[in-house]
Design an enzyme around this catalytic site. Structure first.
Site, PDB file in Angstrom:
ATOM      1  N   GLY A   9       0.657  -1.037  -0.063  1.00  0.00           N
ATOM      2  CA  GLY A   9       0.160   0.077  -0.030  1.00  0.00           C
ATOM      3  C   GLY A   9       0.868   1.184   0.066  1.00  0.00           C
ATOM      4  N   GLY A  12      -0.505   4.825  -0.962  1.00  0.00           N
ATOM      5  CA  GLY A  12      -1.478   5.484  -0.363  1.00  0.00           C
ATOM      6  C   GLY A  12      -1.194   6.805   0.409  1.00  0.00           C
ATOM      7  N   GLN A  13      -2.004   7.433   1.181  1.00  0.00           N
ATOM      8  CA  GLN A  13      -1.609   8.808   1.689  1.00  0.00           C
ATOM      9  C   GLN A  13      -0.503   8.590   2.712  1.00  0.00           C
ATOM     10  OE1 GLN A  13      -4.524   9.933   4.655  1.00  0.00           O
ATOM     11  NE2 GLN A  13      -3.963  11.949   4.645  1.00  0.00           N
ATOM     12  N   ASP A  35       2.115  -1.927  -4.442  1.00  0.00           N
ATOM     13  CA  ASP A  35       0.861  -1.413  -4.435  1.00  0.00           C
ATOM     14  C   ASP A  35       0.018  -2.336  -5.343  1.00  0.00           C
ATOM     15  OD1 ASP A  35      -0.230   1.376  -3.187  1.00  0.00           O
ATOM     16  OD2 ASP A  35      -1.756   0.110  -4.112  1.00  0.00           O
ATOM     17  N   ILE A  36      -1.235  -2.123  -5.471  1.00  0.00           N
ATOM     18  CA  ILE A  36      -2.211  -2.983  -6.371  1.00  0.00           C
ATOM     19  C   ILE A  36      -1.951  -2.524  -7.885  1.00  0.00           C
ATOM     20  CG2 ILE A  36      -4.201  -1.534  -5.900  1.00  0.00           C
ATOM     21  CD1 ILE A  36      -4.452  -5.165  -6.232  1.00  0.00           C
ATOM     22  N   ARG A  37      -1.835  -1.122  -7.693  1.00  0.00           N
ATOM     23  CA  ARG A  37      -1.267  -0.901  -9.598  1.00  0.00           C
ATOM     24  C   ARG A  37      -0.079   0.018  -9.419  1.00  0.00           C
ATOM     25  NH1 ARG A  37      -6.035   1.778  -7.826  1.00  0.00           N
ATOM     26  NH2 ARG A  37      -7.084  -0.048  -8.589  1.00  0.00           N
ATOM     27  N   ASN A  53      -1.062  -7.747  -4.919  1.00  0.00           N
ATOM     28  CA  ASN A  53      -2.467  -7.893  -4.431  1.00  0.00           C
ATOM     29  C   ASN A  53      -2.414  -8.032  -2.808  1.00  0.00           C
ATOM     30  OD1 ASN A  53      -5.026  -7.982  -3.599  1.00  0.00           O
ATOM     31  ND2 ASN A  53      -5.586  -9.385  -5.354  1.00  0.00           N
ATOM     32  N   TYR A 143     -15.126  -0.166   8.872  1.00  0.00           N
ATOM     33  CA  TYR A 143     -13.758   0.302   8.997  1.00  0.00           C
ATOM     34  C   TYR A 143     -13.503   0.115  10.530  1.00  0.00           C
ATOM     35  CZ  TYR A 143      -9.663   3.234   9.212  1.00  0.00           C
ATOM     36  OH  TYR A 143      -8.561   3.920   9.301  1.00  0.00           O
ATOM     37  N   LYS A 147     -10.933  -2.694  12.213  1.00  0.00           N
ATOM     38  CA  LYS A 147      -9.623  -2.047  12.952  1.00  0.00           C
ATOM     39  C   LYS A 147      -9.552  -2.694  14.262  1.00  0.00           C
ATOM     40  CE  LYS A 147      -7.217  -0.167   9.883  1.00  0.00           C
ATOM     41  NZ  LYS A 147      -6.022  -0.384   9.386  1.00  0.00           N
TER      42      LYS A 147
HETATM   43  C1  AKB Z   1     -10.536   7.927   8.407  1.00  0.00           C
HETATM   44  O1  AKB Z   1     -11.263   9.072   8.508  1.00  0.00           O
HETATM   45  O2  AKB Z   1     -11.149   7.130   7.938  1.00  0.00           O
HETATM   46  C2  AKB Z   1      -9.335   7.864   8.555  1.00  0.00           C
HETATM   47  C3  AKB Z   1      -8.867   7.624  10.034  1.00  0.00           C
HETATM   48  C4  AKB Z   1      -9.281   8.599  11.219  1.00  0.00           C
HETATM   49  O3  AKB Z   1      -8.728   6.317  10.496  1.00  0.00           O
HETATM   50  N1  AKB Z   1      -8.549   9.246   8.532  1.00  0.00           N
END
Ligand code: AKB
Length: 316
Positions: A9, A12-13, A35-37, A53, A143, A147
């Site tokens: 990854g 990414g950011q 990364d994936i691409r 992947n 999400y 986590k």
């Molecule tokens: C999000 O907003 O999903 C992320 C986080 C706080 O993990 N920046």
């Protein structure tokens, strides 16, 4: 044995800035970005890059063997807002990529793992102010659930199989160079760009929605510090609370006005408001400070100075 790093990854950011810093510290030849691409960006062009992947165990294993990788940074994930739109894929990506890496460590193929968690592990029943390390955790987003579950598995693999996995609960991250991707805290990056280009901004969160935030330089510093700390200092093997600053859209707008007096903001909350309302407003990170010496350099004031300076130097 030399440290040989694989970042999954890397485009990414966080991945882009983390890869750059790790290459500076460990040397280009010891850091493999993946990364994936393959995008046409510095992370891809400036060093070793492989397409992978994160859901393919065999591909990851192949790279680990090819480059004799010791440490994996697993940065691939779907963030909060995107995950709500695609819950099944978010669960698949966020959980199974973690299992692949944990199982590779359990099999003795790698020595150390970094895996990011988030303030999203907390939920509406968590105390909102100065949220403790150990508290009620009933996340209400896909999400956040992924986590929180990931944290439990990290701790389990450490206790049962001795896997050296380390993790931080990132707050919202703000960077001038890497765009965010699908988070609830993304407004706090966009607002700086819009202040320069349009002099006004429409916030998708309401004016008093306080959230914990951090400048990317601090997040990268914390990530590298926790990975470099001696194993005995890492007393928490689920994930550490981590804090830099906290502010509301109204407060960041007031700080921006010090640089752009004509700047204006209006508020049009959308589905992300509900996610923000379920998260803490500020975080107690005293365990990270005590166990491995975490301290932040940036607050809202010096971050805003730095953001405008860098955006004007490099982008606008
Ligand atoms: C999000 O907003 O999903 C992320 C986080 C706080 O993990 N920046």
């Amino acid at each position: 044995m030399n440290t040989k790093i694989l970042i999954i990854g890397a485009c990414g950011q966080i991945g882009t800035e983390l890869t750059q810093k790790l290459r500076e510290i460990y040397g280009n030849e010891n850091v493999v970005a993946s990364d994936i691409r393959k995008l046409n960006i510095d992370v891809v062009n400036d060093g070793i890059f492989e397409v992978v992947n994160a859901l393919d165990y065999n591909q990851i294993e192949h790279l680990i063997e090819k480059y004799q990788i010791t440490d994996v940074y697993l940065m691939a994930a779907l963030l909060s807002a995107t995950a709500e739109k695609n819950p099944a894929f978010a669960w698949d990506l966020n959980m199974n990529s973690l299992f692949h890496v944990l199982n590779l460590a359990k099999a003795g193929k790698i020595k150390k793992i970094y895996w990011p968690s988030s303030i999203a592990v907390f939920g509406p029943t968590t105390p909102r102010e100065n949220t403790p390390q150990y508290t009620i955790m009933e996340p209400s987003t896909v999400y956040g659930i992924s986590k929180q579950t990931g944290e439990r598995w990290c701790e389990y693999y450490h206790k049962q199989y001795g896997v050296d996995v380390r993790s931080l609960r990132y707050p919202g991250l703000i960077s001038w160079s890497s765009p965010p991707g699908g988070g609830t805290t993304d407004y706090a990056v966009d607002i700086y760009h819009k202040a320069i280009t349009e002099g006004k901004f429409t916030s998708f969160l309401s004016e008093n929605s306080g959230l914990p935030m951090m400048y990317m330089d601090d997040a990268i510093k914390a990530t590298i510090n926790i990975m470099q700390a001696p194993a005995e200092q890492i007393k928490i093997r689920s994930s550490y609370n981590l804090s830099g600053m906290s502010f509301t859209p109204k407060e960041i707008a007031a700080e921006i006005k010090k640089h752009y007096p004509d700047f204006s903001i209006n508020y049009e909350p959308d589905f992300r408001q509900k996610i923000a309302d379920s998260w803490p407003a500020s975080i107690d990170d005293s365990s990270a400070r005590k166990d491995w010496g975490w301290n932040n350099d940036f607050n809202l004031e010096n971050m805003t100075v730095e953001m405008f300076q860098r955006l004007k130097e490099h982008i606008y």
